[in-house]
Design a protein around this motif. Structure first.
Motif, short mmCIF file in Angstrom:
data_model
loop_
_atom_site.label_atom_id
_atom_site.label_comp_id
_atom_site.label_asym_id
_atom_site.label_seq_id
_atom_site.Cartn_x
_atom_site.Cartn_y
_atom_site.Cartn_z
N CYS A 1 3.33 10.46 -7.07
CA CYS A 1 4.16 10.93 -8.19
C CYS A 1 3.33 11.26 -9.43
CB CYS A 1 5.24 9.90 -8.51
SG CYS A 1 6.51 9.73 -7.23
N LEU A 2 2.17 10.62 -9.55
CA LEU A 2 1.26 10.91 -10.67
C LEU A 2 0.31 12.06 -10.37
CD1 LEU A 2 0.38 7.25 -11.71
CD2 LEU A 2 1.43 8.95 -13.21
N GLY A 3 0.34 12.55 -9.14
CA GLY A 3 -0.55 13.65 -8.78
C GLY A 3 -1.95 13.21 -8.41
N ILE A 4 -2.08 11.95 -7.97
CA ILE A 4 -3.37 11.41 -7.55
C ILE A 4 -3.40 11.33 -6.02
CG2 ILE A 4 -4.86 9.37 -7.55
CD1 ILE A 4 -3.75 8.71 -10.34
N GLU A 5 -4.38 11.97 -5.42
CA GLU A 5 -4.52 11.89 -3.96
C GLU A 5 -5.14 10.54 -3.61
OE1 GLU A 5 -3.29 14.05 -2.03
OE2 GLU A 5 -2.81 15.56 -3.55
N PRO A 6 -4.53 9.78 -2.68
CA PRO A 6 -5.05 8.45 -2.34
C PRO A 6 -6.50 8.46 -1.87
CG PRO A 6 -2.83 8.72 -1.48
CD PRO A 6 -3.26 10.06 -1.99
N ALA B 1 0.83 -1.21 0.00
CA ALA B 1 0.00 0.00 0.00
C ALA B 1 0.86 1.26 0.00
CB ALA B 1 -0.94 0.00 1.20
N ASP B 2 2.02 1.21 0.67
CA ASP B 2 2.93 2.35 0.67
C ASP B 2 3.55 2.56 -0.70
OD1 ASP B 2 2.57 2.68 3.53
OD2 ASP B 2 3.92 0.98 3.79
N ILE B 3 3.85 1.45 -1.37
CA ILE B 3 4.37 1.55 -2.75
C ILE B 3 3.31 2.20 -3.64
CG2 ILE B 3 5.35 0.30 -4.69
CD1 ILE B 3 6.97 0.06 -2.06
N ALA B 4 2.06 1.73 -3.52
CA ALA B 4 0.97 2.28 -4.33
C ALA B 4 0.76 3.76 -4.03
CB ALA B 4 -0.32 1.50 -4.08
N ALA B 5 0.79 4.13 -2.74
CA ALA B 5 0.61 5.53 -2.37
C ALA B 5 1.69 6.41 -2.98
CB ALA B 5 0.62 5.67 -0.84
N GLY C 1 -22.04 2.73 -8.27
CA GLY C 1 -22.00 4.16 -7.98
C GLY C 1 -21.57 4.50 -6.57
N ARG C 2 -21.16 3.51 -5.79
CA ARG C 2 -20.73 3.76 -4.42
C ARG C 2 -19.29 4.27 -4.41
NH1 ARG C 2 -22.53 -2.20 -2.63
NH2 ARG C 2 -20.99 -2.52 -4.29
N PRO C 3 -19.01 5.35 -3.70
CA PRO C 3 -17.65 5.91 -3.71
C PRO C 3 -16.68 5.10 -2.85
CG PRO C 3 -19.05 7.18 -2.25
CD PRO C 3 -19.94 6.16 -2.91
N SER C 4 -15.51 4.85 -3.39
CA SER C 4 -14.43 4.20 -2.65
C SER C 4 -13.16 5.00 -2.86
CB SER C 4 -14.22 2.76 -3.15
OG SER C 4 -15.34 1.96 -2.90
N PRO C 5 -12.28 5.04 -1.87
CA PRO C 5 -11.02 5.76 -2.06
C PRO C 5 -10.12 5.05 -3.06
CG PRO C 5 -10.98 4.55 0.01
CD PRO C 5 -12.37 4.42 -0.53
N ALA C 6 -9.32 5.82 -3.76
CA ALA C 6 -8.36 5.21 -4.69
C ALA C 6 -7.45 4.24 -3.96
CB ALA C 6 -7.54 6.30 -5.37
N LEU C 7 -7.15 4.54 -2.70
CA LEU C 7 -6.32 3.66 -1.87
C LEU C 7 -6.87 3.73 -0.45
CD1 LEU C 7 -3.72 1.88 -2.11
CD2 LEU C 7 -2.46 3.84 -1.23
N ASP C 8 -7.13 2.58 0.15
CA ASP C 8 -7.80 2.58 1.46
C ASP C 8 -6.85 2.59 2.65
OD1 ASP C 8 -6.88 -0.02 1.29
OD2 ASP C 8 -8.86 -0.96 1.32
N HIS C 9 -5.55 2.41 2.42
CA HIS C 9 -4.56 2.56 3.48
C HIS C 9 -3.19 2.73 2.84
CE1 HIS C 9 -3.94 -1.71 2.65
NE2 HIS C 9 -2.84 -1.69 3.37
#
Length: 481
Positions: free
Chosen positions: A450-455, A441-445, A464-472
């Motif tokens: 670096c791509l400018g995507i907030e986790p 998850a730290d690697i993904a974050a 249609g349910r919202p989920s975070p791009a990364l959950d931890h």
């Protein structure tokens, strides 16, 4: 042209576009490849934040568990039962050593940020592979539910320059048995699974087939996607004149509807049309256009060709390219070196010297990073080498190493990364981190950062349910420039 004939022509052209070129050229596009082939053609869903340093990512994903002791974290003073028989060699970083089978990476170590405290709590291949591919911890019931990192990137940032937003090279390897396809869009939907240049695997179960005791590392692998191989003279105009076109397309469409792949293609046909009709896009997939000297530099191996194609795709504008290597019909499971008899592997120290094993990825990875740098692409391309876990410090009685999630090694290079350093320290046997451990998850974050995507960016699932791009997970700040 009469109004009626013009209307019929426009209708047929629309049919060709929307119902996709399902019957173009010598190879028909099967419904099985459509989800990966027909990609999002609308604009991106987010604008990269100010943290964005990378325009592209090359994700060197080595499924199977590469040994850390025999590559990037040797322990030359440990007993032979731990260190094996390989020597440690100096790198371009003072005081830092790699195993002797990594001379090329050692030479360019000043371009790398090596992480020697990669760690998590699973020794299971499937759970760990999904974790590294998605950044999300899963259960056995969730192996196919979580979108790959590349799928999130594709959804949020979209395709670029006519190329799919997430490309897998070749994207056909399958862990098993039985074989599992872990390259998925998960809850985002099948349209966000990667476009796999290898199409569908001829031999999805890598355990099937006779393996040689000493297979050649030299393989001239065909990485030109079968979907793009159509006769040069097969133009849309000629297709319109074919009397059987409509019936062929209608039958193909019915097949797609029955397969459940229609949602993946509906509304996303523009990218497929561009892939088939733009020569510059098709040419990006053709490594035979490279000079012989360049191909030799990467190595005329499977991993060499795959890394070279990744560079070509990034140069053409691809946003996220995953190089996948590890489960192979010719070599078996390259990294899962338990050395059970059916693997026909030598002692781990000897295995790593082979041109399709660690020595092969050393040559290909170093050539690709050097090539990107010389072409001025490394400053805008994030390169990430990752495997699902390390191997046991102690060599087993068969001369192999077993699963070891507690400690492993990976590296970053390129855009947004502080190169020329080692982050994290492992103990004297490379068994456990002595410093802060970093997991998938730290690697993904860090990749998202670096791509400018907030986790915490919210991404809707199919309901249609919202989920975070990364959950931890947390960005590895030590790795950042």
């Amino acid at each position: 042209m009469s109004r009626l004939r013009q209307s019929q022509s426009e209708q047929l052209r629309s049919l060709v576009c929307r119902r996709d070129l399902l019957k173009v050229g010598p190879i028909a596009l099967s419904s099985a490849v459509l989800p990966g082939f027909l990609h999002r053609s609308v604009s991106a869903n987010v604008i990269p934040s100010a943290t964005a340093k990378a325009k592209s990512v090359i994700f060197l994903w080595m499924g199977g568990g590469v040994t850390q002791l025999d590559s990037l974290d040797p322990k030359p003073t440990a007993p032979e039962q731990i260190r094996g028989t390989l020597n440690a060699i100096s790198t371009s970083l003072p005081g830092i050593q790699f195993a002797e089978v990594c001379p090329n990476l050692a030479r360019i170590a000043n371009d790398l940020c090596v992480v020697r405290s990669f760690s998590h709590d699973s020794d299971d291949h499937l759970l760990s592979q999904v974790y590294t591919l998605s950044g999300r911890k899963v259960t056995q019931a969730q192996l196919f539910t979580e979108p790959n990192i590349g799928s999130i990137v594709q959804y949020l940032l979209g395709p670029r320059n006519g190329l799919p937003g997430y490309i897998a090279v070749p994207g056909i390897t399958r862990p098993g048995p039985p074989p599992h396809n872990l390259f998925v869009g998960g809850w985002l939907g099948n349209q966000y699974a990667p476009f796999c240049v290898g199409g569908q695997p001829d031999q999805p179960d890598f355990t099937v087939g006779e393996k040689q005791d000493l297979p050649s590392p030299l393989m001239d692998e065909d990485l030109n996607p079968p979907e793009l191989r159509f006769l040069q003279e097969m133009t849309i105009g000629r297709l319109e004149r074919r009397s059987q076109l409509r019936s062929s397309l209608e039958q193909s469409l019915r097949d797609v509807e029955q397969s459940g792949a229609l949602p993946a293609m509906e509304g996303h046909f523009g990218g497929a049309m561009n892939l088939l009709t733009a020569p510059q896009v098709r040419n990006a997939f053709d490594i035979t256009l490279e000079p012989d000297a360049v191909r030799d530099e990467y190595g005329r191996t499977k991993i060499g060709g795959r890394c070279l194609l990744a560079r070509r795709l990034v140069e053409a504008g691809a946003r996220f390219v995953m190089v996948d290597y590890g489960y192979d019909p010719d070599y078996g499971n390259l990294w899962d070196i338990h050395n059970v008899p059916e693997q026909k592997f030598p002692h781990v120290s000897e295995m790593c010297k082979r041109g399709y094993s660690v020595a092969g990825i050393d040559k290909a990875f170093a050539a690709m990073i050097t090539d990107l740098k010389q072409r001025g692409l490394l400053d805008s391309t994030l390169v990430v080498y990752l495997t699902e876990f390390g191997r046991t410090p102690k060599i087993n009685s068969l001369g192999g190493r077993d699963h070891w999630g507690a400690c492993g090694s990976m590296f970053f290079a390129g855009a947004g990364i502080q190169a020329g350093q080692v982050v994290g320290v492992s103990d004297k046997h490379a068994a456990y981190p002595l410093t802060r451990p970093y997991g998938p998850a730290d690697i993904a974050a860090t990749m998202y950062h670096c791509l400018g995507i907030e986790p915490e960016t919210r991404v809707p699932d199919r309901q249609g349910r919202p989920s975070p791009a990364l959950d931890h997970g947390h960005v590895i700040t030590e790795a950042l420039a």
